[in-house]
Design a protein around this motif. Structure first.
Motif, PDB file in Angstrom:
ATOM      1  N   LEU A 156     -75.698  32.639  71.013  1.00 32.62           N
ATOM      2  CA  LEU A 156     -76.160  31.271  70.793  1.00 32.62           C
ATOM      3  C   LEU A 156     -77.470  31.068  71.529  1.00 32.62           C
ATOM      4  CD1 LEU A 156     -73.233  28.695  71.150  1.00 32.62           C
ATOM      5  CD2 LEU A 156     -74.720  29.081  69.201  1.00 32.62           C
ATOM      6  N   GLY A 157     -78.433  30.452  70.837  1.00 39.49           N
ATOM      7  CA  GLY A 157     -79.723  30.156  71.441  1.00 39.49           C
ATOM      8  C   GLY A 157     -79.960  28.659  71.477  1.00 39.49           C
ATOM      9  N   ASN A 159     -91.990  25.277  72.876  1.00 41.39           N
ATOM     10  CA  ASN A 159     -92.422  26.650  73.115  1.00 41.39           C
ATOM     11  C   ASN A 159     -91.409  27.530  73.848  1.00 41.39           C
ATOM     12  OD1 ASN A 159     -94.980  24.747  73.247  1.00 41.39           O
ATOM     13  ND2 ASN A 159     -95.569  26.700  72.352  1.00 41.39           N
ATOM     14  N   TRP A 160     -90.373  26.968  74.443  1.00 37.29           N
ATOM     15  CA  TRP A 160     -89.423  27.749  75.233  1.00 37.29           C
ATOM     16  C   TRP A 160     -88.085  27.850  74.521  1.00 37.29           C
ATOM     17  CZ3 TRP A 160     -90.407  30.669  79.360  1.00 37.29           C
ATOM     18  CH2 TRP A 160     -91.619  30.453  80.025  1.00 37.29           C
ATOM     19  N   TYR A 161     -87.537  29.070  74.503  1.00 38.13           N
ATOM     20  CA  TYR A 161     -86.261  29.348  73.843  1.00 38.13           C
ATOM     21  C   TYR A 161     -85.430  30.223  74.764  1.00 38.13           C
ATOM     22  CZ  TYR A 161     -83.036  31.387  70.409  1.00 38.13           C
ATOM     23  OH  TYR A 161     -81.930  31.803  69.723  1.00 38.13           O
ATOM     24  N   GLY A 162     -84.153  29.911  74.911  1.00 35.95           N
ATOM     25  CA  GLY A 162     -83.253  30.716  75.723  1.00 35.95           C
ATOM     26  C   GLY A 162     -81.983  31.008  74.953  1.00 35.95           C
ATOM     27  N   THR A 171     -81.486  35.671  77.687  1.00 34.61           N
ATOM     28  CA  THR A 171     -82.868  35.884  77.285  1.00 34.61           C
ATOM     29  C   THR A 171     -83.642  34.595  77.456  1.00 34.61           C
ATOM     30  OG1 THR A 171     -82.131  37.467  75.611  1.00 34.61           O
ATOM     31  CG2 THR A 171     -84.363  36.598  75.361  1.00 34.61           C
ATOM     32  N   ALA A 172     -84.900  34.694  77.856  1.00 40.45           N
ATOM     33  CA  ALA A 172     -85.825  33.556  77.890  1.00 40.45           C
ATOM     34  C   ALA A 172     -87.131  34.004  77.249  1.00 40.45           C
ATOM     35  CB  ALA A 172     -86.082  33.087  79.319  1.00 40.45           C
ATOM     36  N   ARG A 227     -85.346  39.646  79.292  1.00 39.96           N
ATOM     37  CA  ARG A 227     -83.914  39.709  78.984  1.00 39.96           C
ATOM     38  C   ARG A 227     -83.235  40.479  80.102  1.00 39.96           C
ATOM     39  NH1 ARG A 227     -82.576  41.363  73.106  1.00 39.96           N
ATOM     40  NH2 ARG A 227     -82.471  39.125  72.847  1.00 39.96           N
ATOM     41  N   ALA A 228     -82.032  40.053  80.462  1.00 35.92           N
ATOM     42  CA  ALA A 228     -81.211  40.779  81.439  1.00 35.92           C
ATOM     43  C   ALA A 228     -79.825  40.963  80.815  1.00 35.92           C
ATOM     44  CB  ALA A 228     -81.107  40.005  82.743  1.00 35.92           C
TER      45      ALA A 228
END
Length: 187
Positions: free
Chosen positions: A52-53, A59-62, A92-93, A109-110
């Motif tokens: 899920l994002g 401009n920012w997506y996680g 992820t960012a 991403r981690a």
């Protein structure tokens, strides 16, 4: 890549069932969350993920995701042949340079994977359970379709596979380069 059928079926089921639940949950919050599926390849394997994002600004997506990592290192590990796989999860960012997850982006991403690696050397055969931390820097390009309802993201990532805990002999770790494609959906 030597993929074993039972392992592939378990991986597919473990990703598709949570993905269906995520789509249902996302429908309740349609304006906020985006389910996605992604496939990434690297020289020694492939990673399938679903998650899920959330778009935090123009401009920012996680995102958060569950994944299965198929490993086929051949002789690129500590032994003449290493293969296996395991489940994991990650965050992820990404920062897009244009609004609405379109155009070029950079991100990080981690991930943490719990892998069972079978190894073989002449006269030696066994298995190691390894917890792998995989931090990566990423960049790529995003497209939106159908008025922004569907999205496609192509990305390249570079980072490291770091064995943080191993039960059994040490197996391969090191630098990693991945290429992948993700499909997003805004319910």
């Amino acid at each position: 890549m030597n993929l074993r059928s039972p392992r592939l079926l378990r991986a597919a089921a473990s990703l598709l069932l949570p993905a269906a639940a995520l789509v249902t949950a996302a429908s309740a919050q349609a304006h906020e969350y985006q389910p996605f599926g992604e496939i990434r390849g690297y020289p020694s394997g492939a990673i399938l993920s679903a998650g899920l994002g959330h778009e935090y600004s123009d401009n920012w997506y996680g995102s958060v995701h569950g994944a299965y990592n198929f490993v086929d290192r051949g002789s690129n590990g500590e032994f003449d042949n290493e293969d296996g796989g395991g489940f994991g999860f990650g965050v992820t960012a990404d920062k897009f340079f244009r609004a609405s997850q379109t155009g070029w982006f950079v991100g990080a991403r981690a991930e943490l994977f719990f892998l069972e690696i079978d190894y073989r050397d002449p006269g030696v055969r066994g298995s190691s359970d390894t917890t792998v931390f995989q931090p990566t820097a990423r960049g790529g390009y995003g497209w939106q379709f159908a008025g922004g309802k569907y999205g496609l993201v192509a990305a390249l990532s570079v980072g490291a596979e770091i064995n943080v805990a191993t039960d059994g002999p040490e197996v391969g770790e090191g630098a990693i380069l991945l290429g992948g494609i993700a499909f997003t959906f805004k319910p």
